[in-house]
Design a protein around this motif. Structure first.
Motif, PDB file in Angstrom:
ATOM      1  N   GLU A 159       0.874  -1.023  -0.059  1.00  0.00           N
ATOM      2  CA  GLU A 159       0.018   0.049  -0.134  1.00  0.00           C
ATOM      3  C   GLU A 159       0.896   1.352  -0.101  1.00  0.00           C
ATOM      4  N   THR A 160       1.976   1.163   0.528  1.00  0.00           N
ATOM      5  CA  THR A 160       3.026   2.436   0.597  1.00  0.00           C
ATOM      6  C   THR A 160       3.262   2.631  -0.799  1.00  0.00           C
ATOM      7  N   PHE A 161       3.599   1.585  -1.415  1.00  0.00           N
ATOM      8  CA  PHE A 161       4.249   2.001  -3.108  1.00  0.00           C
ATOM      9  C   PHE A 161       2.857   2.506  -3.763  1.00  0.00           C
ATOM     10  N   MET A 162       1.878   2.014  -3.489  1.00  0.00           N
ATOM     11  CA  MET A 162       0.504   2.591  -4.140  1.00  0.00           C
ATOM     12  C   MET A 162       0.441   3.901  -3.839  1.00  0.00           C
ATOM     13  N   GLU A 163       0.660   4.271  -2.489  1.00  0.00           N
ATOM     14  CA  GLU A 163       0.222   5.832  -2.151  1.00  0.00           C
ATOM     15  C   GLU A 163       1.618   6.566  -2.814  1.00  0.00           C
ATOM     16  N   ARG A 164       2.688   6.161  -2.951  1.00  0.00           N
ATOM     17  CA  ARG A 164       3.866   6.744  -3.472  1.00  0.00           C
ATOM     18  C   ARG A 164       3.398   7.106  -4.982  1.00  0.00           C
ATOM     19  N   ALA A 165       3.078   6.113  -5.732  1.00  0.00           N
ATOM     20  CA  ALA A 165       2.764   6.020  -7.215  1.00  0.00           C
ATOM     21  C   ALA A 165       1.698   7.163  -7.303  1.00  0.00           C
ATOM     22  N   ILE A 188       4.953  -1.411 -15.191  1.00  0.00           N
ATOM     23  CA  ILE A 188       3.830  -2.552 -14.688  1.00  0.00           C
ATOM     24  C   ILE A 188       2.773  -2.397 -15.753  1.00  0.00           C
ATOM     25  N   ALA A 189       2.170  -1.427 -15.820  1.00  0.00           N
ATOM     26  CA  ALA A 189       0.952  -1.182 -16.592  1.00  0.00           C
ATOM     27  C   ALA A 189       1.222  -1.384 -18.145  1.00  0.00           C
ATOM     28  N   GLU A 190       2.545  -0.648 -18.542  1.00  0.00           N
ATOM     29  CA  GLU A 190       2.497  -0.793 -20.127  1.00  0.00           C
ATOM     30  C   GLU A 190       2.984  -2.273 -20.496  1.00  0.00           C
ATOM     31  N   ASN A 191       3.588  -3.097 -19.755  1.00  0.00           N
ATOM     32  CA  ASN A 191       3.890  -4.426 -20.114  1.00  0.00           C
ATOM     33  C   ASN A 191       2.744  -5.329 -20.085  1.00  0.00           C
ATOM     34  N   SER A 522      -2.212   4.562 -20.033  1.00  0.00           N
ATOM     35  CA  SER A 522      -2.857   5.313 -18.779  1.00  0.00           C
ATOM     36  C   SER A 522      -4.020   4.944 -18.240  1.00  0.00           C
ATOM     37  N   ASP A 523      -4.954   4.112 -19.181  1.00  0.00           N
ATOM     38  CA  ASP A 523      -5.843   3.355 -18.647  1.00  0.00           C
ATOM     39  C   ASP A 523      -5.723   2.277 -17.776  1.00  0.00           C
ATOM     40  N   VAL A 524      -4.721   1.614 -18.115  1.00  0.00           N
ATOM     41  CA  VAL A 524      -4.327   0.677 -17.089  1.00  0.00           C
ATOM     42  C   VAL A 524      -3.807   0.931 -15.830  1.00  0.00           C
ATOM     43  N   LEU A 529      -4.740   1.731  -9.859  1.00  0.00           N
ATOM     44  CA  LEU A 529      -4.951   2.608  -8.665  1.00  0.00           C
ATOM     45  C   LEU A 529      -6.338   2.471  -8.517  1.00  0.00           C
ATOM     46  N   GLN A 530      -7.410   2.375  -9.010  1.00  0.00           N
ATOM     47  CA  GLN A 530      -8.674   1.956  -8.604  1.00  0.00           C
ATOM     48  C   GLN A 530      -8.909   0.707  -8.014  1.00  0.00           C
ATOM     49  N   ALA A 531      -8.078  -0.270  -8.379  1.00  0.00           N
ATOM     50  CA  ALA A 531      -7.945  -1.490  -7.810  1.00  0.00           C
ATOM     51  C   ALA A 531      -7.314  -1.494  -6.299  1.00  0.00           C
ATOM     52  N   TYR A 532      -6.415  -0.717  -6.415  1.00  0.00           N
ATOM     53  CA  TYR A 532      -5.746  -0.517  -4.921  1.00  0.00           C
ATOM     54  C   TYR A 532      -6.941   0.389  -3.942  1.00  0.00           C
ATOM     55  N   ARG A 533      -7.692   1.335  -4.497  1.00  0.00           N
ATOM     56  CA  ARG A 533      -8.433   2.177  -3.650  1.00  0.00           C
ATOM     57  C   ARG A 533      -9.688   1.357  -3.355  1.00  0.00           C
ATOM     58  N   LEU A 534     -10.126   0.585  -4.244  1.00  0.00           N
ATOM     59  CA  LEU A 534     -11.298  -0.168  -3.856  1.00  0.00           C
ATOM     60  C   LEU A 534     -11.316  -1.422  -2.807  1.00  0.00           C
ATOM     61  N   GLY A 535      -9.719  -1.620  -2.632  1.00  0.00           N
ATOM     62  CA  GLY A 535      -9.289  -2.643  -1.411  1.00  0.00           C
ATOM     63  C   GLY A 535      -9.236  -4.182  -2.138  1.00  0.00           C
ATOM     64  N   LEU A 536      -8.846  -4.145  -3.493  1.00  0.00           N
ATOM     65  CA  LEU A 536      -8.701  -5.468  -4.032  1.00  0.00           C
ATOM     66  C   LEU A 536      -7.469  -6.044  -3.397  1.00  0.00           C
ATOM     67  N   LYS A 537      -7.477  -7.327  -3.384  1.00  0.00           N
ATOM     68  CA  LYS A 537      -6.157  -8.125  -3.028  1.00  0.00           C
ATOM     69  C   LYS A 537      -5.328  -8.535  -4.203  1.00  0.00           C
ATOM     70  N   ASN A 538      -5.843  -8.298  -5.368  1.00  0.00           N
ATOM     71  CA  ASN A 538      -5.105  -8.668  -6.672  1.00  0.00           C
ATOM     72  C   ASN A 538      -5.834  -8.421  -7.948  1.00  0.00           C
ATOM     73  N   ILE A 539      -5.098  -7.982  -8.760  1.00  0.00           N
ATOM     74  CA  ILE A 539      -5.772  -7.656 -10.028  1.00  0.00           C
ATOM     75  C   ILE A 539      -4.982  -7.713 -11.262  1.00  0.00           C
ATOM     76  N   SER A 540      -5.383  -8.287 -12.328  1.00  0.00           N
ATOM     77  CA  SER A 540      -4.866  -8.420 -13.754  1.00  0.00           C
ATOM     78  C   SER A 540      -5.633  -7.929 -14.648  1.00  0.00           C
ATOM     79  N   ILE A 541      -4.958  -7.532 -15.831  1.00  0.00           N
ATOM     80  CA  ILE A 541      -5.781  -6.946 -16.911  1.00  0.00           C
ATOM     81  C   ILE A 541      -5.414  -7.679 -18.181  1.00  0.00           C
ATOM     82  N   TYR A 542      -6.327  -7.840 -19.275  1.00  0.00           N
ATOM     83  CA  TYR A 542      -6.023  -8.584 -20.562  1.00  0.00           C
ATOM     84  C   TYR A 542      -6.451  -7.597 -21.749  1.00  0.00           C
ATOM     85  N   ARG A 543      -5.697  -7.005 -22.409  1.00  0.00           N
ATOM     86  CA  ARG A 543      -6.198  -6.321 -23.489  1.00  0.00           C
ATOM     87  C   ARG A 543      -6.410  -7.303 -24.946  1.00  0.00           C
TER      88      ARG A 543
END
Length: 554
Positions: A159-165, A188-191, A522-524, A529-543
């Motif tokens: 959570e510290t990292f996400m706040e700093r980001a 991370i998002a770009e990859n 930027s959407d990713v 960031l939204q996943a962090y703020r909503l309290g998720l424990k993990n998240i992945s995306i697929y374009r």
């Protein structure tokens, strides 16, 4: 298959617990009927192994320790002993000097073994590295320039990292080097945008819901390949799934959920998975796996068919009503499974972890804080308080955790259900026709007018979507949105409501946010960031279209 699976699962009843043969047969028959009717099913590793090889455990995956930068002979031997039991593996690369080199070697081993044709299941792995590791930049792009079909990779972010980001501040790696946190999150998002990896895992959040996190040997250090639960060192997991769609009752035009039947089947599946642990104890490749499994007896009941329930209720996946219904269903299963675990403890004794001074169930208000703060229509705050008090006073609990939401991919196919807590993946069946569940939904909504249904389906077949079919009301079209047509926030909100820090399952959920091809990096970043703020424990995306071999997602 059903005969060998059920007979294997309930063979331990008589041998280990003194259950009368007639009762064991009754339980085995009941589980067989569940599978045949499509109400519930054990996970496919269990279906694959049970009754086929006397030396195989019934586990889905295990955490396997690694260190250094080279796959030594002892670790390779341990890996192969797990792979040959059709188990996936979770790795914590924190102690590796060159995690990318070791990741590559293990992937190559898995590919080489798969090529032999001697395995009943695909070899899947999870590679996890903390955001503080000095090699984090190289690990983030590990799958961008090389093919690694046998690994998912994720970053353990704090959570510290996400706040700093979020604040565009500096962040320190473990070697003291400072980096720009937002630039690291962007990488991370770009990859992930490029090829789907890496995902994010908030292991600290998972450990807050780990009743034994204060004891180092039981703290979570990684996850299975799909990140649905935490794994301690050499810990294993056993899965089973309940098909939510099988509990729908239709009475004089009204829709109801048969919660009595759901309770019975949850109790039965809890018993079956506890038996699976007992059967596996003498068959694990590692003595430490047997020890931790015997101590905690964690099981993982998941679900499939949630999208089927939403269709029956005419609820769009993105609606608040759908999220409320999902919480009602999943909280009921978690509560029922814990009640079943208490009953099993009275019959078979509690897991040894219930005697530990650090156990949060016994010391403190673990269950009240986790579940009673946000009660549902099916389980009240009073229900949770009474259950917590019962466990605290009696120390009766057979299984330290009972629910986790794995993808349920193969199992949901066997039950003809939608997968896990995901929306409709596609409007098409494998043969290119509109899915029967959708045709039936349209028949109900269009008053059985077969000609109109056929016309609408033809239009959807040509366009690949129902969203342009103006013959349908907007309310019906909203119910037929597929995974990539649903806004990312709706994916995140569903996962957060069910399996976030204020969710209604013990562990987490495997959850992918499917995105259209024109999504920006930027959407990713925003999704993470939204996943962090909503309290998720993990998240992945697929374009969409970022992997040549992706399943069709029309």
């Amino acid at each position: 298959m059903i005969e060998r699976v059920t007979s294997t699962l309930f063979s331990v009843e008589e041998q280990m617990f003194g259950t009368p043969p007639a009762d064991s047969k009754k339980y085995a028959t009941a589980l067989a009927e569940c599978i045949v009717s499509g109400a519930a099913i054990p996970g496919t590793p269990l279906l694959t192994n049970a009754g086929r090889d006397e030396n195989r455990s019934l586990s889905s995956c295990a955490m396997i320790p690694v260190i250094g930068s080279t796959l030594d002979e002892a670790t390779e031997t341990k890996l192969l002993s797990h792979y040959k039991q059709n188990m996936g593996a979770g790795f914590d690369f924190n102690d590796c000097n060159d995690p990318v080199a070791l990741l590559t070697q293990i992937n190559n081993l898995a590919a080489r073994e798969t090529a032999t044709g001697n395995y009943d299941r695909y070899i899947g792995n999870m590679g996890l590295l903390p955001i503080t590791h000095p090699s984090i930049h190289q690990f983030i792009k590990a799958k961008r320039d090389r093919e690694m079909k046998h690994f998912n990779i994720s970053i353990n972010v704090s959570e510290t990292f996400m706040e700093r980001a979020a604040n565009k501040d500096l962040f320190s790696l473990s070697n003291g080097k400072q980096v720009q946190a937002d630039a690291l999150l962007y990488a991370i998002a770009e990859n992930a945008w490029s090829h789907g990896d890496p995902g994010l895992i908030f292991l600290d959040r998972m450990n807050r819901d780990n009743p034994l996190a204060d004891r180092e040997e039981y703290a979570y250090v990684t996850t299975p390949p799909c990140a649905e639960l935490g794994l301690a060192k050499e810990e294993t997991c056993h899965f089973g799934y309940i098909n939510l769609g099988s509990f729908i009752l239709r009475r004089r035009g009204d829709i109801h959920i048969d919660y009595n039947k759901m309770r019975e089947i949850t109790h039965l599946l809890t018993r079956a998975l506890d038996n699976a642990i007992e059967y596996s104890l003498s068959r694990y490749p590692s003595p430490l796996s047997a020890s931790i499994s015997r101590t905690t007896r964690r099981i993982a009941i998941g679900v499939c068919g949630l999208a089927d329930v939403f269709l029956a209720y005419k609820l769009p996946y993105a609606s608040a009503e759908a999220r409320t219904l999902a919480r009602d269903l999943l909280s009921f299963i978690t509560y029922a499974a814990k009640c079943a675990s208490i009953d099993l403890a009275r019959q078979r004794e509690s897991c040894p972890a219930m005697k530990f001074p650090a156990n949060k169930y016994v010391h403190g208000s673990f269950l009240e804080e986790k579940y009673a703060q946000k009660p549902t229509h099916t389980v009240s705050a009073h229900d949770w308080a009474c259950l917590a008090s019962d466990i605290r006073n009696s120390k009766n609990l057979r299984n330290l955790s009972v629910t986790a939401l794995a993808p349920s991919g193969r199992s949901s196919l066997l039950l003809d259900a939608t997968s896990s807590i995901e929306p409709l993946f596609s409007i098409f069946s494998h043969d290119g026709t509109i899915q029967p569940r959708i045709v039936n939904f349209l028949m109900d909504e269009l008053n059985g007018n077969a000609d109109t249904v056929a016309q609408v389906c033809q239009m959807a077949t040509l366009s690949g979507s129902f969203q342009q079919c103006e013959l349908l009301p907007a309310s019906i079209r909203a119910c037929l949105k597929t995974a990539k047509e649903i806004e990312p926030m709706a994916h995140l909100q569903m996962a957060a409501e069910i399996a976030g820090v204020e969710g209604v399952v013990d562990e987490a959920a495997s959850k992918t946010v499917n995105l259209p091809y024109d999504t920006r990096v930027s959407d990713v970043v925003d999704i993470f960031l939204q996943a962090y703020r909503l309290g998720l424990k993990n998240i992945s995306i697929y374009r969409d279209k970022t992997k040549a071999a992706q399943p069709e997602m029309l």
